[in-house]
Every structure is written in structure tokens, then in C-alpha cells.
Design an enzyme around this catalytic site. Structure first.
Site, PDB file in Angstrom:
ATOM      1  N   GLY A 227       0.812  -1.201   0.000  1.00 14.53           N
ATOM      2  CA  GLY A 227       0.000   0.000   0.000  1.00 14.53           C
ATOM      3  C   GLY A 227       0.848   1.254   0.000  1.00 14.53           C
ATOM      4  N   ASP A 228       1.988   1.186   0.672  1.00 11.49           N
ATOM      5  CA  ASP A 228       2.954   2.284   0.663  1.00 11.49           C
ATOM      6  C   ASP A 228       3.857   2.232  -0.566  1.00 11.49           C
ATOM      7  OD1 ASP A 228       2.554   3.705   3.242  1.00 11.49           O
ATOM      8  OD2 ASP A 228       3.024   1.752   4.095  1.00 11.49           O
ATOM      9  N   LEU A 229       4.447   1.068  -0.822  1.00 11.94           N
ATOM     10  CA  LEU A 229       5.514   0.984  -1.817  1.00 11.94           C
ATOM     11  C   LEU A 229       5.003   1.164  -3.241  1.00 11.94           C
ATOM     12  CD1 LEU A 229       7.600  -1.966  -0.322  1.00 11.94           C
ATOM     13  CD2 LEU A 229       7.835   0.478   0.091  1.00 11.94           C
TER      14      LEU A 229
END
Length: 396
Positions: free
Chosen positions: A174-176
Site C-alpha cells: 500500500g505504501d511501496l
């Protein structure tokens, strides 16, 4: 010289998504200046440490995604800090932040304000639910982390064993993935600026990014009317494409192509399976019984024996641990483990290298992560600031 060596990026991000985005830019040569709140990025004290958390400047989390950057500690809520930041904006190419929507506006440092100081500026935000400028929704202003994005975006629903609960993907995708998409948007905006001289706003939302990542589930639902759910390591439309147990671990086999299927059946000494199930559709229809036939073969053999029988003819690989990765010569030949200094420790540490390979301007980690406020003097001198300013106070 990196491909982006002429760029100055002001990085107001923290934790993972924003720092990973600016890390990609730094690896490609950009001068990334990490503007940190008083006390620094929240993730600086996060473990693991080599030995002593009291002695070491930061943990592995911070080191990994902030390598090759310069640090400047600024209180954007103070008048001096605001002036320092604006002096840097005037000469910057890109500003990246990952605050909640409206945070920079409370400092009177939103996109419209910064654009007045630097009309060619690329202003980029990474948020859980995007920015009202690019599409206003009721979710904006809500906090979000990787777990929230994976849950909302359908990733958890299609991840895990059939009879198990919804499961988060191990890495923080979700971040990367959001960070990677944001980096692409920044590079596209820079190309547009090169053509027109015009800066612009770039916005990437974690929820949006997870919808993009689950593209297969989206079209499956649209085509079939059925919401996809968990089915372990198998694939909804391909077989065999799965993990298989061995006597000492697991291997993955991707033999859905007819040529690969025939080679797999030959290695198993069961050529009749290739004749009985000659098409992808027939293999998919009988996937449960065929999976058991393949599993009977792999369960009686060590992983390496299975790999030796298939490698070069069928896509196959062991399910590796991180220890296996460190021992893999391919990883070292590709420079995917990079040694950097760990301030306060008596040895260097390894972090993941850059997967982007370029022949003339190869990206690479450009040194360790910075100490908090390590580059104050050189950065403010470069922007015409007086010497002797320390944390917003003038000294003699």
C-alpha cells in the site's frame, strides 16, 4: 552522475510511502533534501538496530528508505522555519509531502502558495485518499496506513488460503506501490515542464493505487459478476501456477503454457497427462485432480531435485528465505544488496539495492541515511542564508 543529478527535491515525507518515493529519486541522482519536523522523522527510532539503540543514530527502517539524502530540521510552524523552507522552494524542482489533506495549507505552504514562489515547481502529494484538488471525497482527511489501503483496495480479500481469513501481503505494498506510482507521476510532470516550462500538482492516493494493483480482480468482477476471493497460491485462470510442497520446503511451478506442461509431465514420467489434458481449458477444468498428481511427485523429492529436473524447461523456483537471498550469487551479481555505514555501530549493514538498471547513468544508493539536521549549514549557505542559524535562532 545520475540521470536526475540536476534536480533538487524537497522531501517533507516520513515513515514509508513518501520516503520510498524520494529514495527512488535519490538513487537516480537527485539531490533530495529531507525536511524533518522538530525531533525528526517518526520512524528514526524504529528497530531493528545492529546492537545498541541508544548509540545508533537510527534503525534499519529509516536507513533503508532514506539513504543518500540530506537532512534539515525545520519547524514549519515558526516564522524562521517558514522563511528557511521558502528560501529552499525558490530553487527547488520538486516538493513531496505525505501529510493529511489540508496540513500544508495550515502552514500557508500549500501548492498555490509555493507555486507563487516558484511557478515551475512540481508539487507532489501521497495521501491515503488523495487530495481534493484531483477529486474530492468524504474520506479525505482520514488517516491511512498500508493495512488500511490493503483492506479497502481488495488486496486482503484475495490474499490467503481459501479456508483462511483475509490476509495482508507481507511487504507494505500500500505504501511501496503508491510511492512508485508517485515517482512515475513526478517524472512525467518534469518531462512536461521541460516541454512547456509549466509546473503542476501530482497526487497519488494509497486507496487508488491498490485499486490499480488489483486490476485482475476488477476485470474478473466486471466480466463474471462474481467478486473474486482467496484461493491460496493458485491462479484463477492458469494451471499449473502454484506452490508445491517438497520434502524440505516448497517450490513454485508455472507450467500453464502447453510446452511447459508437456515438459513437466515428461519430468514426472507421466506423458499420458499431457495427452489427456492438452489445452489450457482442460487443465483448468481438472485443476484439483491434476494438482494432486503434481504434488505426489514433488512431495517425494527435495526442492533442489525438483528444480534440477525442471530448470531450463519449465519455470520453477524455490520459495526462498531472506537467508537464501543473501546466499544467492544472482543477487550479488545484480548489486541488489548494498553495504552502508550504520552510525553508532561497529559494522556496516546491508540494504536493498536499486532494481532500476541503466547503462549510462546507473541508479544506486548514494551513501547512508542522514543524521538529523546533518546538512543545515551547507544547505542554508547554498540558499544565501546567514551562517550561524541553529534550529531557528540566531547566534553570534
Amino acid at each position: 552522475m545520475g540521470a536526475l543529478s540536476s534536480l533538487r527535491v524537497l522531501d517533507l515525507t516520513q515513515v514509508l510511502a513518501g520516503p520510498y518515493c524520494t529514495m527512488l529519486l535519490a538513487d537516480m541522482g537527485a539531490d533530495v533534501v529531507k525536511i524533518e519536523r522538530p525531533g525528526g522523522d517518526l520512524i528514526r527510532p524504529n528497530p531493528p538496530f545492529v546492537d545498541d539503540a541508544e548509540e545508533e543514530a537510527y534503525g534499519g527502517y529509516f536507513q533503508s528508505v532514506n539513504r543518500g539524502k540530506r537532512s534539515l530540521e525545520i519547524d514549519l510552524g515558526s516564522e524562521t522555519g517558514r522563511e528557511e523552507f521558502l528560501s529552499l522552494v525558490e530553487e527547488a524542482d520538486v516538493v513531496v509531502e505525505n501529510y493529511r489533506a489540508g496540513t500544508m495549507e495550515r502552514f500557508d505552504l500549500g501548492y498555490e502558495t509555493l507555486r507563487a514562489y516558484n511557478p515551475e515547481l512540481i508539487y507532489s502529494s501521497i495521501r491515503g485518499f488523495g487530495d481534493p484538488r484531483t477529486g474530492e471525497t468524504h474520506r479525505q482527511g482520514q488517516p491511512s496506513f498500508d493495512l488500511i489501503a490493503q483492506a479497502l483496495g481488495g488486496v486482503m480479500e484475495i490474499t490467503g488460503q481459501e479456508d483462511g481469513p483475509p490476509t495482508k501481503v507481507g511487504p507494505g505494498i500500500g505504501d511501496l506501490f503508491t510511492a512508485t506510482l508517485n515517482c512515475i507521476g513526478i517524472l512525467a510532470a518534469l518531462h512536461h515542464r521541460d516541454q512547456t516550462g509549466e509546473g503542476q500538482y501530482v497526487d497519488t492516493a494509497m486507496y487508488d493505487a491498490m485499486i490499480s494493483m488489483t486490476e485482475r480482480a476488477i476485470y474478473q468482477h466486471s466480466y463474471t459478476g462474481e467478486p473474486p476471493t482467496r484461493q491460496g497460491n493458485s491462479h484463477p485462470t492458469l494451471f499449473p501456477y502454484d506452490a508445491f510442497e517438497t520434502t524440505d520446503g516448497y517450490v513454485v511451478i508455472a507450467a500453464f503454457g502447453t510446452n511447459h506442461w508437456r515438459a513437466l509431465c515428461a519430468a514426472m514420467n507421466e506423458p499420458e497427462l499431457a495427452e489427456s489434458y492438452p489445452t489450457p481449458g482442460s487443465r483448468l477444468e481438472h485443476r484439483e485432480s491434476l494438482r494432486e498428481r503434481v504434488l505426489e511427485w514433488t512431495r517425494q523429492r527435495p526442492s533442489q531435485t525438483v528444480i534440477d529436473a525442471l530448470e531450463g524447461k519449465v519455470p520453477v523456483a524455490p520459495v526462498q528465505t531472506t537467508a537464501d537471498i543473501f546466499d544467492d550469487p544472482h543477487v550479488h551479481d545484480r548489486e541488489m544488496l548494498v553495504s552502508v555505514e550504520q552510525p553508532g555501530a561497529d559494522r556496516r549493514v546491508d540494504i536493498a539495492g536499486s532494481p532500476i538498471k541503466m547503462s549510462e547513468t546507473p541508479p544506486r544508493p548514494r551513501g547512508r541515511a542522514p543524521l538529523l539536521d546533518e546538512h543545515r549549514e551547507e544547505l542554508l549557505e547554498q540558499n544565501g542564508r546567514r551562517e550561524g542559524i541553529e534550529h531557528g535562532a540566531e547566534t553570534d
